[in-house]
Design an enzyme around this catalytic site. Structure first.
Site, PDB file in Angstrom:
ATOM      1  N   LYS A 112      48.338  30.263  44.025  1.00  0.00           N
ATOM      2  CA  LYS A 112      49.073  30.769  45.439  1.00  0.00           C
ATOM      3  C   LYS A 112      49.669  29.598  45.926  1.00  0.00           C
ATOM      4  O   LYS A 112      50.196  30.033  46.931  1.00  0.00           O
ATOM      5  CB  LYS A 112      47.897  31.148  46.227  1.00  0.00           C
ATOM      6  CG  LYS A 112      47.136  32.323  45.490  1.00  0.00           C
ATOM      7  CD  LYS A 112      45.946  32.721  46.451  1.00  0.00           C
ATOM      8  CE  LYS A 112      45.251  34.250  46.080  1.00  0.00           C
ATOM      9  NZ  LYS A 112      44.452  34.027  44.703  1.00  0.00           N
TER      10      LYS A 112
HETATM   11  C1  LIG Z   1      44.238  35.286  43.976  1.00  0.00           C
HETATM   12  C2  LIG Z   1      43.726  35.142  42.438  1.00  0.00           C
HETATM   13  C3  LIG Z   1      43.800  35.769  41.636  1.00  0.00           C
HETATM   14  C4  LIG Z   1      44.320  37.346  41.918  1.00  0.00           C
HETATM   15  O1  LIG Z   1      45.584  37.392  42.085  1.00  0.00           O
HETATM   16  P1  LIG Z   1      46.228  38.699  42.838  1.00  0.00           P
HETATM   17  O2  LIG Z   1      47.782  38.195  43.254  1.00  0.00           O
HETATM   18  O3  LIG Z   1      45.396  38.921  44.038  1.00  0.00           O
HETATM   19  O4  LIG Z   1      46.084  39.964  41.942  1.00  0.00           O
HETATM   20  C5  LIG Z   1      43.411  35.343  40.402  1.00  0.00           C
HETATM   21  N1  LIG Z   1      43.191  34.160  40.129  1.00  0.00           N
HETATM   22  C6  LIG Z   1      42.908  33.056  40.911  1.00  0.00           C
HETATM   23  C7  LIG Z   1      42.322  31.872  40.670  1.00  0.00           C
HETATM   24  C8  LIG Z   1      43.253  33.604  42.407  1.00  0.00           C
HETATM   25  O5  LIG Z   1      43.140  32.520  43.269  1.00  0.00           O
END
Ligand SMILES: *Cc1c(COP(=O)(O)O)cnc(C)c1O
Length: 431
Positions: free
Chosen positions: A107
Protein backbone atom coordinates in the site's frame (compact mmCIF):
# COMPACT_ATOMS: atom_id res chain seq x y z
CA UNK A 1 -9.69 12.61 -17.79
CA UNK A 2 -13.25 12.56 -16.49
CA UNK A 3 -14.48 10.16 -13.85
CA UNK A 4 -18.04 9.01 -13.40
CA UNK A 5 -19.76 7.49 -10.41
CA UNK A 6 -20.61 3.80 -10.70
CA UNK A 7 -23.94 4.62 -9.00
CA UNK A 8 -24.61 6.87 -12.01
CA UNK A 9 -26.46 9.48 -9.95
CA UNK A 10 -23.72 12.08 -9.70
CA UNK A 11 -22.13 14.38 -12.27
CA UNK A 12 -18.86 13.47 -13.98
CA UNK A 13 -15.85 15.06 -12.43
CA UNK A 14 -12.15 15.76 -12.82
CA UNK A 15 -9.25 13.70 -11.46
CA UNK A 16 -8.61 16.39 -8.84
CA UNK A 17 -12.15 16.33 -7.49
CA UNK A 18 -12.25 12.52 -7.58
CA UNK A 19 -9.08 12.49 -5.45
CA UNK A 20 -10.29 15.21 -3.08
CA UNK A 21 -13.70 13.63 -2.53
CA UNK A 22 -12.81 9.94 -2.52
CA UNK A 23 -16.43 8.89 -3.03
CA UNK A 24 -18.91 10.55 -5.41
CA UNK A 25 -21.82 12.51 -3.85
CA UNK A 26 -24.16 9.57 -4.66
CA UNK A 27 -21.77 7.33 -2.61
CA UNK A 28 -20.64 5.55 -5.77
CA UNK A 29 -17.03 4.75 -6.60
CA UNK A 30 -15.41 6.88 -9.26
CA UNK A 31 -14.39 5.13 -12.47
CA UNK A 32 -12.44 6.47 -15.48
CA UNK A 33 -14.72 7.42 -18.33
CA UNK A 34 -12.43 5.82 -20.89
CA UNK A 35 -9.41 3.48 -20.83
CA UNK A 36 -7.31 3.82 -23.98
CA UNK A 37 -4.90 0.93 -24.71
CA UNK A 38 -1.22 1.90 -24.82
CA UNK A 39 0.73 1.76 -28.09
CA UNK A 40 1.91 -1.74 -28.99
CA UNK A 41 5.41 -0.26 -29.45
CA UNK A 42 5.35 0.63 -25.76
CA UNK A 43 4.86 -3.00 -24.82
CA UNK A 44 7.45 -4.20 -27.31
CA UNK A 45 10.09 -1.83 -25.95
CA UNK A 46 9.28 -2.32 -22.30
CA UNK A 47 12.67 -3.87 -21.53
CA UNK A 48 14.38 -0.63 -22.40
CA UNK A 49 12.22 1.47 -20.09
CA UNK A 50 12.79 2.20 -16.41
CA UNK A 51 10.03 1.55 -13.90
CA UNK A 52 9.51 5.29 -13.66
CA UNK A 53 9.04 5.64 -17.43
CA UNK A 54 6.63 2.70 -17.52
CA UNK A 55 4.58 4.12 -14.67
CA UNK A 56 4.49 7.59 -16.19
CA UNK A 57 3.20 6.32 -19.55
CA UNK A 58 0.63 4.10 -17.88
CA UNK A 59 -0.87 6.68 -15.51
CA UNK A 60 -0.70 9.74 -17.80
CA UNK A 61 -4.14 9.32 -19.37
CA UNK A 62 -5.80 8.92 -15.94
CA UNK A 63 -4.41 12.22 -14.70
CA UNK A 64 -4.80 14.10 -17.98
CA UNK A 65 -3.67 17.70 -18.07
CA UNK A 66 -4.51 18.34 -14.42
CA UNK A 67 -0.93 17.78 -13.32
CA UNK A 68 1.75 18.98 -15.76
CA UNK A 69 3.92 16.18 -17.16
CA UNK A 70 7.09 17.37 -15.48
CA UNK A 71 5.34 17.46 -12.08
CA UNK A 72 3.75 14.07 -12.68
CA UNK A 73 7.18 12.62 -13.46
CA UNK A 74 8.53 14.00 -10.20
CA UNK A 75 5.57 12.57 -8.27
CA UNK A 76 6.19 9.14 -9.80
CA UNK A 77 9.91 9.30 -9.21
CA UNK A 78 9.35 10.06 -5.52
CA UNK A 79 6.61 7.42 -5.25
CA UNK A 80 8.71 4.62 -6.73
CA UNK A 81 12.01 5.09 -4.94
CA UNK A 82 12.41 1.41 -4.08
CA UNK A 83 12.64 -1.96 -5.84
CA UNK A 84 9.99 -4.46 -6.99
CA UNK A 85 12.00 -7.67 -7.42
CA UNK A 86 10.75 -10.96 -8.83
CA UNK A 87 11.92 -14.02 -6.91
CA UNK A 88 11.64 -17.49 -8.39
CA UNK A 89 10.02 -19.92 -5.93
CA UNK A 90 9.56 -23.13 -7.91
CA UNK A 91 8.78 -24.28 -11.47
CA UNK A 92 6.26 -21.85 -12.94
CA UNK A 93 5.78 -19.98 -9.67
CA UNK A 94 7.47 -16.67 -8.91
CA UNK A 95 6.67 -13.99 -6.40
CA UNK A 96 6.69 -10.24 -6.92
CA UNK A 97 7.93 -8.63 -3.72
CA UNK A 98 5.93 -5.51 -3.02
CA UNK A 99 7.31 -4.88 0.45
CA UNK A 100 10.42 -2.81 -0.12
CA UNK A 101 8.76 0.53 0.63
CA UNK A 102 8.98 2.49 3.89
CA UNK A 103 6.23 0.56 5.74
CA UNK A 104 6.93 -2.75 3.98
CA UNK A 105 3.41 -3.18 2.60
CA UNK A 106 2.30 -2.84 -1.01
CA UNK A 107 0.00 0.00 0.00
CA UNK A 108 3.03 2.30 0.18
CA UNK A 109 2.86 2.95 -3.57
CA UNK A 110 -0.77 4.05 -3.68
CA UNK A 111 -0.45 6.07 -0.48
CA UNK A 112 2.68 7.87 -1.66
CA UNK A 113 1.16 8.65 -5.05
CA UNK A 114 -2.11 9.93 -3.62
CA UNK A 115 -0.31 12.07 -1.02
CA UNK A 116 1.84 13.72 -3.66
CA UNK A 117 -1.14 14.39 -5.94
CA UNK A 118 -3.00 16.08 -3.09
CA UNK A 119 0.17 17.96 -2.20
CA UNK A 120 0.35 19.25 -5.78
CA UNK A 121 -3.30 20.31 -5.81
CA UNK A 122 -2.81 22.13 -2.50
CA UNK A 123 0.29 24.01 -3.59
CA UNK A 124 -1.53 27.13 -4.60
CA UNK A 125 -4.39 27.31 -2.16
CA UNK A 126 -5.03 27.21 1.53
CA UNK A 127 -7.73 24.59 1.52
CA UNK A 128 -7.18 21.90 4.09
CA UNK A 129 -8.17 18.30 3.49
CA UNK A 130 -8.60 15.77 6.28
CA UNK A 131 -7.91 12.20 5.28
CA UNK A 132 -9.82 9.67 7.37
CA UNK A 133 -8.59 6.08 7.38
CA UNK A 134 -9.90 3.07 9.23
CA UNK A 135 -7.27 0.38 9.32
CA UNK A 136 -6.95 -3.23 10.32
CA UNK A 137 -3.19 -2.72 10.19
CA UNK A 138 -1.36 -2.07 6.95
CA UNK A 139 -3.27 0.78 5.35
CA UNK A 140 -2.83 3.10 8.33
CA UNK A 141 0.95 2.83 8.40
CA UNK A 142 1.34 3.28 4.65
CA UNK A 143 -0.98 6.29 4.62
CA UNK A 144 0.64 7.87 7.69
CA UNK A 145 4.08 7.50 6.18
CA UNK A 146 3.02 8.59 2.69
CA UNK A 147 1.26 11.76 3.90
CA UNK A 148 3.76 12.81 6.56
CA UNK A 149 4.51 16.50 6.18
CA UNK A 150 2.29 17.03 3.09
CA UNK A 151 1.02 20.63 3.02
CA UNK A 152 -2.70 21.15 3.59
CA UNK A 153 -3.38 17.56 4.59
CA UNK A 154 -4.25 16.21 8.03
CA UNK A 155 -4.45 12.47 8.46
CA UNK A 156 -6.61 10.78 11.07
CA UNK A 157 -6.17 7.04 11.50
CA UNK A 158 -8.65 4.89 13.39
CA UNK A 159 -7.46 1.49 14.53
CA UNK A 160 -8.98 -1.12 16.84
CA UNK A 161 -7.24 -1.30 20.21
CA UNK A 162 -5.25 -4.50 20.68
CA UNK A 163 -6.10 -5.83 17.23
CA UNK A 164 -3.16 -4.66 15.14
CA UNK A 165 0.34 -6.11 15.40
CA UNK A 166 2.99 -4.44 17.52
CA UNK A 167 4.96 -3.33 14.46
CA UNK A 168 1.84 -1.94 12.82
CA UNK A 169 0.87 0.03 15.93
CA UNK A 170 4.32 1.60 16.11
CA UNK A 171 4.07 2.60 12.44
CA UNK A 172 0.69 4.28 13.06
CA UNK A 173 1.26 6.06 16.30
CA UNK A 174 4.80 7.40 16.38
CA UNK A 175 5.08 9.85 13.48
CA UNK A 176 3.45 13.02 14.91
CA UNK A 177 3.33 16.20 12.74
CA UNK A 178 0.13 16.10 10.60
CA UNK A 179 -0.69 12.50 11.55
CA UNK A 180 -3.10 11.70 14.42
CA UNK A 181 -3.92 8.18 15.58
CA UNK A 182 -7.25 7.32 17.25
CA UNK A 183 -7.20 4.09 19.20
CA UNK A 184 -10.78 2.82 19.13
CA UNK A 185 -12.37 0.59 21.78
CA UNK A 186 -13.87 -1.90 19.35
CA UNK A 187 -13.25 -3.83 16.16
CA UNK A 188 -12.09 -2.82 12.69
CA UNK A 189 -15.74 -2.75 11.60
CA UNK A 190 -16.46 -0.20 14.36
CA UNK A 191 -13.63 1.98 13.03
CA UNK A 192 -14.95 1.71 9.50
CA UNK A 193 -18.49 2.53 10.64
CA UNK A 194 -17.26 5.71 12.34
CA UNK A 195 -15.53 6.81 9.15
CA UNK A 196 -18.62 6.09 7.05
CA UNK A 197 -20.79 7.98 9.51
CA UNK A 198 -18.43 10.95 9.46
CA UNK A 199 -18.76 11.29 5.68
CA UNK A 200 -22.56 11.55 6.08
CA UNK A 201 -22.46 13.89 9.09
CA UNK A 202 -23.15 17.45 7.97
CA UNK A 203 -21.85 18.89 11.29
CA UNK A 204 -18.49 17.61 10.14
CA UNK A 205 -18.66 17.98 6.37
CA UNK A 206 -19.67 21.64 6.58
CA UNK A 207 -16.61 22.35 8.72
CA UNK A 208 -14.01 20.04 7.18
CA UNK A 209 -13.22 18.71 3.73
CA UNK A 210 -13.03 14.98 4.35
CA UNK A 211 -11.59 12.37 2.04
CA UNK A 212 -10.59 8.76 2.26
CA UNK A 213 -7.29 7.06 1.49
CA UNK A 214 -8.65 3.56 1.12
CA UNK A 215 -8.53 1.97 -2.33
CA UNK A 216 -11.90 3.54 -3.16
CA UNK A 217 -9.82 6.66 -3.87
CA UNK A 218 -8.70 6.59 -7.52
CA UNK A 219 -5.25 7.94 -6.65
CA UNK A 220 -4.70 5.07 -4.18
CA UNK A 221 -6.16 2.45 -6.49
CA UNK A 222 -4.78 3.15 -9.98
CA UNK A 223 -1.00 3.23 -9.29
CA UNK A 224 -1.26 -0.40 -8.21
CA UNK A 225 -1.41 -1.34 -11.90
CA UNK A 226 2.34 -0.60 -12.04
CA UNK A 227 3.17 -3.82 -10.15
CA UNK A 228 1.79 -6.04 -12.89
CA UNK A 229 3.74 -4.11 -15.50
CA UNK A 230 7.01 -4.34 -13.56
CA UNK A 231 6.51 -8.10 -13.22
CA UNK A 232 5.77 -8.46 -16.94
CA UNK A 233 8.95 -6.58 -17.80
CA UNK A 234 11.04 -8.85 -15.59
CA UNK A 235 9.44 -12.10 -16.77
CA UNK A 236 9.06 -11.37 -20.48
CA UNK A 237 11.90 -13.73 -21.34
CA UNK A 238 9.84 -16.70 -20.07
CA UNK A 239 7.66 -16.49 -23.17
CA UNK A 240 4.81 -17.96 -21.22
CA UNK A 241 1.53 -16.21 -20.45
CA UNK A 242 1.59 -14.63 -16.99
CA UNK A 243 -1.19 -15.40 -14.55
CA UNK A 244 -1.20 -13.36 -11.34
CA UNK A 245 -2.47 -14.68 -8.06
CA UNK A 246 -3.47 -11.73 -5.92
CA UNK A 247 -4.18 -12.12 -2.20
CA UNK A 248 -7.38 -10.10 -2.11
CA UNK A 249 -9.35 -8.21 0.52
CA UNK A 250 -11.00 -5.13 -0.90
CA UNK A 251 -9.98 -6.25 -4.42
CA UNK A 252 -8.27 -2.95 -5.26
CA UNK A 253 -4.97 -4.54 -6.17
CA UNK A 254 -6.36 -7.21 -8.49
CA UNK A 255 -8.72 -4.69 -10.07
CA UNK A 256 -5.71 -2.48 -10.89
CA UNK A 257 -4.11 -5.52 -12.56
CA UNK A 258 -7.19 -5.76 -14.74
CA UNK A 259 -6.74 -2.11 -15.72
CA UNK A 260 -3.20 -3.01 -16.87
CA UNK A 261 -4.79 -5.78 -18.94
CA UNK A 262 -7.23 -3.26 -20.47
CA UNK A 263 -4.25 -1.07 -21.33
CA UNK A 264 -2.95 -3.92 -23.48
CA UNK A 265 -0.78 -6.09 -21.23
CA UNK A 266 -1.38 -9.65 -22.46
CA UNK A 267 -2.49 -11.27 -19.22
CA UNK A 268 -4.79 -14.22 -19.97
CA UNK A 269 -6.31 -14.68 -16.52
CA UNK A 270 -6.29 -13.59 -12.86
CA UNK A 271 -6.57 -15.52 -9.63
CA UNK A 272 -8.20 -13.97 -6.57
CA UNK A 273 -6.79 -15.85 -3.60
CA UNK A 274 -8.93 -15.50 -0.51
CA UNK A 275 -8.95 -16.56 3.09
CA UNK A 276 -12.25 -17.60 4.70
CA UNK A 277 -13.73 -14.27 3.56
CA UNK A 278 -14.63 -15.60 0.14
CA UNK A 279 -17.66 -13.70 -1.16
CA UNK A 280 -16.17 -13.34 -4.66
CA UNK A 281 -15.11 -16.97 -4.88
CA UNK A 282 -18.67 -17.97 -3.97
CA UNK A 283 -20.04 -15.52 -6.51
CA UNK A 284 -17.96 -17.02 -9.32
CA UNK A 285 -19.35 -20.46 -8.67
CA UNK A 286 -22.95 -19.54 -7.83
CA UNK A 287 -23.56 -16.19 -9.61
CA UNK A 288 -24.99 -15.01 -6.29
CA UNK A 289 -23.30 -12.16 -4.45
CA UNK A 290 -24.01 -12.71 -0.77
CA UNK A 291 -21.70 -10.83 1.60
CA UNK A 292 -21.29 -12.40 5.02
CA UNK A 293 -19.97 -10.90 8.26
CA UNK A 294 -16.18 -10.66 8.34
CA UNK A 295 -14.33 -13.66 9.75
CA UNK A 296 -11.05 -13.06 11.59
CA UNK A 297 -8.06 -14.90 10.07
CA UNK A 298 -4.25 -14.88 10.20
CA UNK A 299 -4.15 -12.98 6.88
CA UNK A 300 -6.09 -10.15 8.45
CA UNK A 301 -5.58 -7.52 5.76
CA UNK A 302 -7.91 -9.68 3.67
CA UNK A 303 -10.61 -9.95 6.32
CA UNK A 304 -13.20 -8.11 4.26
CA UNK A 305 -16.77 -9.36 3.97
CA UNK A 306 -17.94 -7.06 1.17
CA UNK A 307 -15.03 -5.89 -1.01
CA UNK A 308 -15.47 -2.29 -2.08
CA UNK A 309 -13.73 -2.65 -5.46
CA UNK A 310 -15.82 -5.57 -6.70
CA UNK A 311 -18.15 -3.14 -8.45
CA UNK A 312 -15.18 -1.76 -10.38
CA UNK A 313 -14.24 -5.28 -11.46
CA UNK A 314 -17.76 -5.80 -12.74
CA UNK A 315 -17.61 -2.50 -14.62
CA UNK A 316 -14.32 -3.56 -16.27
CA UNK A 317 -16.17 -6.63 -17.58
CA UNK A 318 -19.25 -4.68 -18.70
CA UNK A 319 -21.23 -6.36 -15.92
CA UNK A 320 -21.08 -9.59 -17.93
CA UNK A 321 -20.85 -12.60 -15.63
CA UNK A 322 -19.42 -14.95 -18.28
CA UNK A 323 -16.77 -12.42 -19.31
CA UNK A 324 -15.73 -12.05 -15.68
CA UNK A 325 -15.72 -15.77 -15.05
CA UNK A 326 -13.44 -16.43 -18.00
CA UNK A 327 -10.97 -13.81 -16.74
CA UNK A 328 -11.02 -14.53 -13.00
CA UNK A 329 -10.79 -17.60 -10.79
CA UNK A 330 -11.34 -17.39 -7.05
CA UNK A 331 -10.00 -19.82 -4.49
CA UNK A 332 -10.37 -19.90 -0.75
CA UNK A 333 -7.80 -21.22 1.71
CA UNK A 334 -8.06 -21.83 5.44
CA UNK A 335 -5.63 -20.61 8.10
CA UNK A 336 -4.47 -24.20 8.47
CA UNK A 337 -3.58 -24.45 4.76
CA UNK A 338 -1.89 -21.04 4.95
CA UNK A 339 0.32 -22.10 7.87
CA UNK A 340 1.20 -25.32 6.05
CA UNK A 341 2.17 -23.32 2.96
CA UNK A 342 4.47 -20.98 4.95
CA UNK A 343 6.10 -24.06 6.46
CA UNK A 344 6.45 -26.05 3.23
CA UNK A 345 7.73 -23.11 1.12
CA UNK A 346 10.40 -22.49 3.75
CA UNK A 347 11.36 -26.17 3.96
CA UNK A 348 11.70 -26.64 0.22
CA UNK A 349 13.20 -23.27 -0.78
CA UNK A 350 14.30 -21.33 2.31
CA UNK A 351 11.95 -18.48 1.32
CA UNK A 352 9.83 -16.92 4.06
CA UNK A 353 6.35 -15.78 3.01
CA UNK A 354 3.92 -13.70 5.04
CA UNK A 355 0.39 -15.12 5.52
CA UNK A 356 -1.06 -13.07 2.62
CA UNK A 357 1.67 -14.09 0.19
CA UNK A 358 1.21 -17.70 1.29
CA UNK A 359 -2.47 -17.53 0.35
CA UNK A 360 -1.37 -16.16 -3.03
CA UNK A 361 1.09 -19.03 -3.43
CA UNK A 362 -1.65 -21.57 -2.78
CA UNK A 363 -3.70 -19.93 -5.53
CA UNK A 364 -0.82 -20.42 -8.01
CA UNK A 365 -0.47 -24.06 -7.01
CA UNK A 366 -4.12 -24.74 -7.46
CA UNK A 367 -4.38 -22.98 -10.80
CA UNK A 368 -1.33 -24.73 -12.30
CA UNK A 369 -3.07 -28.08 -11.85
CA UNK A 370 -5.77 -26.86 -14.24
CA UNK A 371 -3.52 -24.99 -16.67
CA UNK A 372 0.14 -26.08 -16.52
CA UNK A 373 1.25 -24.03 -19.54
CA UNK A 374 1.43 -20.65 -17.84
CA UNK A 375 3.84 -18.95 -15.49
CA UNK A 376 2.19 -17.82 -12.27
CA UNK A 377 3.18 -14.92 -10.05
CA UNK A 378 1.85 -14.37 -6.56
CA UNK A 379 2.08 -10.90 -5.08
CA UNK A 380 3.97 -10.81 -1.78
CA UNK A 381 1.99 -7.94 -0.32
CA UNK A 382 3.77 -7.47 3.02
CA UNK A 383 7.07 -8.35 4.64
CA UNK A 384 6.80 -11.42 6.91
CA UNK A 385 8.04 -9.49 9.97
CA UNK A 386 4.82 -7.46 9.90
CA UNK A 387 3.05 -10.68 10.90
CA UNK A 388 5.76 -12.08 13.12
CA UNK A 389 3.34 -13.61 15.64
CA UNK A 390 2.05 -15.91 12.88
CA UNK A 391 5.23 -16.51 10.90
CA UNK A 392 7.96 -16.88 13.53
CA UNK A 393 6.51 -20.01 15.19
CA UNK A 394 6.59 -21.73 11.77
CA UNK A 395 10.22 -20.87 10.96
CA UNK A 396 13.04 -22.68 12.79
CA UNK A 397 15.37 -19.66 12.95
CA UNK A 398 15.06 -16.18 14.38
CA UNK A 399 13.68 -13.82 11.72
CA UNK A 400 15.67 -10.57 11.65
CA UNK A 401 13.78 -7.27 11.67
CA UNK A 402 14.63 -5.14 8.62
CA UNK A 403 15.95 -1.59 9.24
CA UNK A 404 12.64 0.11 8.34
CA UNK A 405 10.91 -1.84 11.11
CA UNK A 406 13.70 -1.53 13.66
CA UNK A 407 13.65 2.24 13.22
CA UNK A 408 10.08 2.61 14.53
CA UNK A 409 10.21 0.07 17.35
CA UNK A 410 11.67 2.28 20.07
CA UNK A 411 9.68 5.44 19.38
CA UNK A 412 7.07 6.71 21.86
CA UNK A 413 3.46 5.95 21.03
CA UNK A 414 0.97 8.79 20.73
CA UNK A 415 -2.71 7.86 20.28
CA UNK A 416 -6.04 9.31 21.48
CA UNK A 417 -8.36 6.79 23.02
CA UNK A 418 -11.83 6.81 21.44
CA UNK A 419 -14.86 5.11 22.98
CA UNK A 420 -17.73 5.95 20.61
CA UNK A 421 -18.80 8.09 17.65
CA UNK A 422 -19.57 11.21 19.71
CA UNK A 423 -16.11 11.01 21.21
CA UNK A 424 -14.56 10.55 17.76
CA UNK A 425 -16.49 13.52 16.38
CA UNK A 426 -15.49 15.83 19.23
CA UNK A 427 -11.85 14.89 18.86
CA UNK A 428 -11.96 15.31 15.08
CA UNK A 429 -13.52 18.78 15.36
CA UNK A 430 -10.88 19.78 17.88
CA UNK A 431 -8.00 19.02 15.51
C1 LIG B 1 -4.45 -4.58 1.87
C2 LIG B 1 -3.74 -5.85 1.81
C3 LIG B 1 -4.18 -6.90 0.98
C4 LIG B 1 -5.47 -6.83 0.20
O1 LIG B 1 -5.42 -5.93 -0.88
P1 LIG B 1 -6.76 -5.42 -1.59
O2 LIG B 1 -6.31 -4.44 -2.60
O3 LIG B 1 -7.59 -4.80 -0.51
O4 LIG B 1 -7.42 -6.61 -2.18
C5 LIG B 1 -3.42 -8.06 0.92
N1 LIG B 1 -2.30 -8.19 1.65
C6 LIG B 1 -1.84 -7.21 2.46
C7 LIG B 1 -0.61 -7.44 3.25
C8 LIG B 1 -2.54 -6.01 2.56
O5 LIG B 1 -2.09 -5.05 3.37
Amino acid sequence: MQYYSLNKKAPKTSFEIAVRKGLAPDKGLYFPEKITPLDTSFLENLNQLSNIEIAFHAIKQFVGSEIPESELKTIIKETLNFEFPIVSIEDNISTLELFHGPTMAFKDVGARFMARCLGYFNKNNNKEVTVLVATSGDTGGAVANGFLGVKGVKVVILYPRGKVSNVQEQQLTTLGQNITAFEVEGTFDDCQDMVKKAFLDSDLTTKKELTSANSINVARWLPQMFYFMFAYKQLKQHNKPLVFSVPSGNFGNICAGMVAQKLGFPFPHFIASNNENDVVTRYLSSKKYTPLATVQTISNAMDVGNPSNFIRIQALHNNDFQALKSNLSGYRFSDEETREAIDSIYKSTGYITDPHGAVGYLGCHHYLKLDPDVHTVFLETAHPTKFLDVVQPLIPKVIELPPQIKAVMGRPKNAKSIVNYADFKANLLAL
